[in-house]
Design an enzyme around this catalytic site. Sequence first.
Site, PDB file in Angstrom:
ATOM      1  N   GLU A   1       2.539   1.062  -1.296  1.00 48.61           N
ATOM      2  CA  GLU A   1       3.397   0.192  -0.498  1.00 48.61           C
ATOM      3  C   GLU A   1       2.592  -0.966   0.088  1.00 48.61           C
ATOM      4  O   GLU A   1       1.571  -0.744   0.757  1.00 48.61           O
ATOM      5  CB  GLU A   1       4.039   0.976   0.650  1.00 48.61           C
ATOM      6  CG  GLU A   1       4.895   2.146   0.209  1.00 48.61           C
ATOM      7  CD  GLU A   1       5.398   2.979   1.368  1.00 48.61           C
ATOM      8  OE1 GLU A   1       6.529   3.478   1.294  1.00 48.61           O
ATOM      9  OE2 GLU A   1       4.659   3.127   2.370  1.00 48.61           O
ATOM     10  N   CYS A   2       3.042  -2.166  -0.135  1.00 40.72           N
ATOM     11  CA  CYS A   2       2.502  -3.386   0.471  1.00 40.72           C
ATOM     12  C   CYS A   2       0.979  -3.467   0.320  1.00 40.72           C
ATOM     13  O   CYS A   2       0.492  -3.847  -0.735  1.00 40.72           O
ATOM     14  CB  CYS A   2       2.927  -3.488   1.935  1.00 40.72           C
ATOM     15  SG  CYS A   2       2.826  -5.181   2.580  1.00 40.72           S
ATOM     16  N   GLY A   3       0.198  -3.129   1.336  1.00 44.60           N
ATOM     17  CA  GLY A   3      -1.254  -3.206   1.211  1.00 44.60           C
ATOM     18  C   GLY A   3      -1.783  -2.368   0.073  1.00 44.60           C
ATOM     19  O   GLY A   3      -2.737  -2.752  -0.616  1.00 44.60           O
TER      20      GLY A   3
ATOM     21  N   MET B   1      -1.113  -4.312  -3.041  1.00 46.62           N
ATOM     22  CA  MET B   1      -2.079  -5.397  -3.155  1.00 46.62           C
ATOM     23  C   MET B   1      -3.410  -4.893  -3.704  1.00 46.62           C
ATOM     24  O   MET B   1      -4.036  -5.528  -4.557  1.00 46.62           O
ATOM     25  CB  MET B   1      -2.279  -6.047  -1.786  1.00 46.62           C
ATOM     26  CG  MET B   1      -1.035  -6.730  -1.227  1.00 46.62           C
ATOM     27  SD  MET B   1      -1.147  -7.084   0.554  1.00 46.62           S
ATOM     28  CE  MET B   1      -2.501  -8.265   0.591  1.00 46.62           C
TER      29      MET B   1
ATOM     30  N   GLY C   1       4.988  -1.801  -4.777  1.00 46.41           N
ATOM     31  CA  GLY C   1       5.678  -3.017  -4.364  1.00 46.41           C
ATOM     32  C   GLY C   1       5.448  -3.290  -2.893  1.00 46.41           C
ATOM     33  O   GLY C   1       4.759  -2.532  -2.203  1.00 46.41           O
TER      34      GLY C   1
END
Length: 454
Positions: free
Chosen positions: A328-330, A333, A427
Site C-alpha cells: 500500500e502506498c509507500g 513505491m 497501489g
Amino acid sequence: MRRLVIAAPGSGAGKTTVTLGLMAAMRQQGYTVQGFKCGPDYIDPTYHTAVTGRPARNLDSWMMGSEAVKTVLANGCQGADIAIIEGVMGLFDGKQPLSDEGSTAEIAVLTESPVLLVVDCSGMARSAAAIVHGFQTFRPDVRLAGVFANRVGSEGHFRLVKAAVEQTCGVPVVGFLTQDEALALPERHLGLVPSVERGELDSFFAELGRKVARTIDWETLLSIAEAPALCSPAPLIRPSRPYRVRVAVAKDAAFHFYYPENLEMLSACGAELVYFSPLAGEPLPDGVNGLYIGGGFPEEFAAELARQAAVKQSIRAAIEHGLPTLAECGGFMFLTEQLVATDGAAYEMAGVIPGKVVMKTKLAALGYREVRGRNGNFLLPEGETARGHEFHYSVYEPRGETPFAYETSGRKGTKPDGYLAHRLVAGYVHFHFASAPAMVERWLAECEKVTING
C-alpha cells in the site's frame, strides 16, 4: 465511561495542540487515556500514542461503517478511564459538502459522545459566542457540551470570551491556551514521525500538559465528558476457520502506516505476524506465507533503502515466486524500479513493478476511494468492493502496459488503478479491512498455498 470529541470550526494545528495538551494533562493527573482520531489520518495517532502510552485508533464512519466504529471504540477503550477523540478538519466536514457522512459530527452522534469545541479566539471576544452558537444549532443531535478558548491574548481576554459564550450559548468554557509560539506543534513535515517515536518531543508534550492543567476547570471538564455506556467489546471478524500461516509485515520508520484493526483481523484469523525492518537491512523472514508492506515515508529514507540490496533481492524473489503480497502506498513505491526525489536524484528500489515513482512538491492525490476488484485479484475478485483512502505526493510512471489490480472511484470519477502480477496486489490505496472482512480470509487462504524459505 467518560469520553470527549475534540472538534474545531476548521482544520489546523490548534485542535491537535489542545488534544495533546488535554491528553498529557490527564495522564499527569493519573488518568489512563485512550486516543482516537476521526478519519483516515495516520500521523495524529502517532502523537496520541506517544502522549498516552496506548496505541491510538482511527474512527472512520465512511470506511468502516457505523457498527465497526462502535466496536473499535469499545475495544480500544478497554482499561481506559477516558477516551479523547480528535476530530478531522472542521466539525461538519466529511466526504462531501452536502452531508455529514464521514465527519467528526457523524462520529460524535454514532458514539453518543459529547463535543468540546476548540475555538481560535485571537482577535475576538463576543464574536466567539456567534461561532459557538452557529455550531451549536447547525445539527441539534450533536451534543456540543463545552468550549475551549484557544490562542487568547491573556487570562483577561479569556474571561471576556467565557462570559459571552456562557451567557449566549449556555455551555461552559472550560479552559484556555494563550497565543504562545512555544505551544505550537513543530511543523509536521514527513521526517517528524520518527522523532516522535524516538521520544524527542516528550518534554514538549509534558510542558504542554502542564500549561493546559493550569487553566482547565477539571470538575466541569470531567462532568461534560460523561457519556452513555459503550457496546460490549467484540471481534471485527469471525473467521470461518483458523489459518495457520505466517505473514511478514514490514515495519520501521519508512513503513509504519497500518490500521491496528487490519493487523488484529489477520491475527484473529490465525495468522502469525512476523515483523521485519527493510530499513535496518533485515531481509524477508524465513518460512513466511505472505507479505504486507504498508505505507510510510520511503521517500525520506530513499538513499538508505537503495543500499539494502539483500533486502530488495529477498522481497523481489519471494514475490516473483508467488508470495501473496499486499503493498500500500509507500510499500507500492518501494516495489517499483526507482524513486525519484524532488531534487531529481534517482534511487533504486526493489524492482518488482516496472516503472518509477516521482516525488512532487504538491499533493498528488487525497481522498476516499471505493475500490472494485478486477479479474485475477486474489484479495478482491472481480466485482467485489472495499474502501480505503489515498494521500501521497508522488506519481507512478509505468514502463510498459500496466496490469491493473482494481478500479478506484473518488471525487474525480472512476479509473483503473494499482498493479497486479504474480500474487501481488499493489497501489496507492490504503485499505481498511473492516470495510471488506472477506478479503482477509481470501488473503490467508492464498497464503496457505505458498511458503518462502530464505
